[in-house]
Design a protein around this motif. Structure first.
Motif, short mmCIF file in Angstrom:
data_model
loop_
_atom_site.label_atom_id
_atom_site.label_comp_id
_atom_site.label_asym_id
_atom_site.label_seq_id
_atom_site.Cartn_x
_atom_site.Cartn_y
_atom_site.Cartn_z
N MET B 15 0.84 -1.19 0.00
CA MET B 15 0.00 0.00 0.00
C MET B 15 0.89 1.26 0.00
O MET B 15 1.89 1.32 0.73
N GLY B 16 0.53 2.23 -0.84
CA GLY B 16 1.29 3.46 -0.89
C GLY B 16 2.38 3.48 -1.95
O GLY B 16 2.92 4.54 -2.27
N GLN B 17 2.69 2.32 -2.49
CA GLN B 17 3.73 2.26 -3.52
C GLN B 17 3.14 2.60 -4.89
O GLN B 17 1.94 2.47 -5.14
N GLU B 18 4.02 2.99 -5.78
CA GLU B 18 3.63 3.29 -7.15
C GLU B 18 3.79 2.03 -8.01
O GLU B 18 4.75 1.27 -7.81
N VAL B 19 2.86 1.82 -8.90
CA VAL B 19 2.99 0.72 -9.85
C VAL B 19 2.76 1.23 -11.26
O VAL B 19 2.02 2.18 -11.48
N ILE B 20 3.42 0.59 -12.20
CA ILE B 20 3.21 0.89 -13.61
C ILE B 20 2.86 -0.41 -14.31
O ILE B 20 3.62 -1.39 -14.25
N LEU B 21 1.71 -0.42 -14.94
CA LEU B 21 1.27 -1.59 -15.70
C LEU B 21 1.48 -1.27 -17.17
O LEU B 21 1.13 -0.18 -17.64
N ARG B 22 2.01 -2.24 -17.87
CA ARG B 22 2.39 -2.00 -19.27
C ARG B 22 1.55 -2.82 -20.23
O ARG B 22 1.17 -3.95 -19.95
N CYS B 23 1.33 -2.22 -21.37
CA CYS B 23 0.51 -2.84 -22.41
C CYS B 23 1.14 -2.53 -23.76
O CYS B 23 1.65 -1.43 -23.98
N VAL B 24 1.11 -3.51 -24.63
CA VAL B 24 1.46 -3.25 -26.03
C VAL B 24 0.22 -3.56 -26.85
O VAL B 24 -0.17 -4.72 -27.01
N PRO B 25 -0.46 -2.52 -27.32
CA PRO B 25 -1.69 -2.75 -28.11
C PRO B 25 -1.37 -3.36 -29.47
O PRO B 25 -0.21 -3.45 -29.87
N ILE B 26 -2.41 -3.75 -30.17
CA ILE B 26 -2.24 -4.24 -31.54
C ILE B 26 -1.72 -3.08 -32.38
O ILE B 26 -2.22 -1.95 -32.29
N SER B 27 -0.75 -3.36 -33.22
CA SER B 27 0.12 -2.31 -33.75
C SER B 27 -0.59 -1.23 -34.56
O SER B 27 -0.21 -0.08 -34.48
N ASN B 28 -1.59 -1.53 -35.32
CA ASN B 28 -2.20 -0.48 -36.13
C ASN B 28 -3.49 0.07 -35.53
O ASN B 28 -4.25 0.77 -36.19
N HIS B 29 -3.73 -0.24 -34.27
CA HIS B 29 -4.92 0.27 -33.62
C HIS B 29 -4.72 1.72 -33.18
O HIS B 29 -3.60 2.17 -32.93
N LEU B 30 -5.85 2.43 -33.05
CA LEU B 30 -5.80 3.85 -32.76
C LEU B 30 -6.34 4.20 -31.38
O LEU B 30 -6.03 5.26 -30.85
N TYR B 31 -7.19 3.33 -30.83
CA TYR B 31 -7.87 3.64 -29.59
C TYR B 31 -7.40 2.66 -28.52
O TYR B 31 -7.31 1.46 -28.77
N PHE B 32 -7.16 3.18 -27.35
CA PHE B 32 -6.62 2.35 -26.28
C PHE B 32 -7.44 2.58 -25.02
O PHE B 32 -7.92 3.69 -24.77
N TYR B 33 -7.57 1.52 -24.25
CA TYR B 33 -8.43 1.56 -23.08
C TYR B 33 -7.79 0.79 -21.93
O TYR B 33 -7.04 -0.16 -22.15
N TRP B 34 -8.11 1.22 -20.73
CA TRP B 34 -7.83 0.41 -19.55
C TRP B 34 -9.17 0.12 -18.86
O TRP B 34 -10.01 1.02 -18.69
N TYR B 35 -9.32 -1.14 -18.48
CA TYR B 35 -10.45 -1.58 -17.70
C TYR B 35 -9.91 -2.31 -16.47
O TYR B 35 -8.76 -2.77 -16.47
N ARG B 36 -10.75 -2.43 -15.46
CA ARG B 36 -10.34 -3.28 -14.36
C ARG B 36 -11.50 -4.17 -13.94
O ARG B 36 -12.68 -3.87 -14.22
N GLN B 37 -11.14 -5.25 -13.28
CA GLN B 37 -12.15 -6.20 -12.82
C GLN B 37 -11.75 -6.68 -11.44
O GLN B 37 -10.75 -7.39 -11.29
N ILE B 38 -12.52 -6.27 -10.46
CA ILE B 38 -12.33 -6.81 -9.12
C ILE B 38 -12.85 -8.24 -9.12
O ILE B 38 -13.84 -8.55 -9.80
N LEU B 39 -12.17 -9.10 -8.39
CA LEU B 39 -12.45 -10.54 -8.42
C LEU B 39 -13.94 -10.83 -8.28
O LEU B 39 -14.59 -10.38 -7.33
N GLY B 40 -14.47 -11.54 -9.26
CA GLY B 40 -15.87 -11.97 -9.21
C GLY B 40 -16.88 -10.93 -9.64
O GLY B 40 -18.08 -11.17 -9.59
N GLN B 41 -16.36 -9.77 -10.08
CA GLN B 41 -17.29 -8.70 -10.46
C GLN B 41 -17.19 -8.39 -11.95
O GLN B 41 -16.47 -9.06 -12.69
N LYS B 42 -17.93 -7.38 -12.37
CA LYS B 42 -17.95 -7.07 -13.80
C LYS B 42 -16.71 -6.27 -14.19
O LYS B 42 -15.97 -5.77 -13.36
N VAL B 43 -16.51 -6.17 -15.48
CA VAL B 43 -15.41 -5.39 -16.02
C VAL B 43 -15.82 -3.92 -16.00
O VAL B 43 -16.91 -3.56 -16.46
#
Lengths: 110, 115
Positions: B15-43
């Motif tokens: 708790m309190g630490q910084e994190v960086i999550l990395r993603c490499v999207p599909i190369s010719n895509h233009l729109y990027f999104y982040w979603y999250r899902q808490i365990l057992g719940q919806k996206v």
């Protein structure tokens, strides 16, 4: 506002059919259907556009009734591999975020 | 077949630490999104990104969150000071080449555990 999915859960025997419904109180441009298996990412199934189209591949198809702002996913002759949680998601325009429903858990018994 | 990739697959942080999550999207895509899902719940939608800027963000995406596309391929989500309730699966998605509408393809996710 998130779309409402029904039913919450379905248990079927292999070979039986299922219908999963998704409805929204707001006007929609698109409806997205995904399947997610436990511990995995959602996998894209299909996207439907306003205009009331119907799409399908293999034994999974879907319809979109724009006037009613409803979509239904049809799984016919279900296979064990169909088990998972099905999410519908709605979008207001073509590059909009997806607002997902709470999902429908589908369990196929042999 | 092109796919979205994410690293790491699992990150445990205090708790309190910084994190960086990395993603490499599909190369010719233009729109990027982040979603999250808490365990057992919806996206849940966090943020969308287009043309090097945020196009929309949810109420979850507060000042502790930021996104960047530092080069032509990576798309990152930073959480500055993690809280216990940030524990979730974080999915990156990308879409859109030309025309539309755009199917969003999800990466395999990063499971973030905050202790």
């Amino acid at each position: 506002q998130q779309p409402v999915q029904s039913p919450q859960a379905v248990i079927l025997r292999e070979g039986e059919d299922a219908v999963i419904n998704c409805s929204s109180s707001k006007a929609l441009y698109s409806v997205h259907w995904y399947r997610q298996k436990h511990g995995e990412a959602p996998v894209f199934l299909m996207i439907l556009l306003k205009g009331g189209e119907q799409k399908g591949h293999d034994k999974i198809s879907a319809s979109f009734n724009e006037k009613k702002q409803q979509s239904s996913l049809y799984l016919t002759a279900s296979q064990l591999s169909y088990s998972g949680t099905y999410f519908c998601g709605t979008g207001r325009n073509r590059d909009d975020k997806i607002i997902f429903g709470k999902g429908t858990r589908l369990h196929i018994l042999p | 077949e092109p796919e979205v990739t994410q690293t790491p697959s699992h990150q445990v942080t205090q708790m309190g630490q910084e994190v960086i999550l990395r993603c490499v999207p599909i190369s010719n895509h233009l729109y990027f999104y982040w979603y999250r899902q808490i365990l057992g719940q919806k996206v849940e939608f966090l943020v969308s990104f287009y043309n090097n800027e945020i196009s929309e963000k949810s109420e979850i995406f507060d000042d502790q969150f930021s996104v960047e596309r530092p080069d032509g391929s990576n798309f990152t989500l930073k959480i500055r000071s993690t809280k216990l309730e940030d524990s979730a699966m974080y999915f990156c998605a990308s879409s859109g080449t030309s025309g539309g509408p755009y199917e969003q393809y999800f990466g395999p996710g990063t499971r973030l555990t905050v202790t």
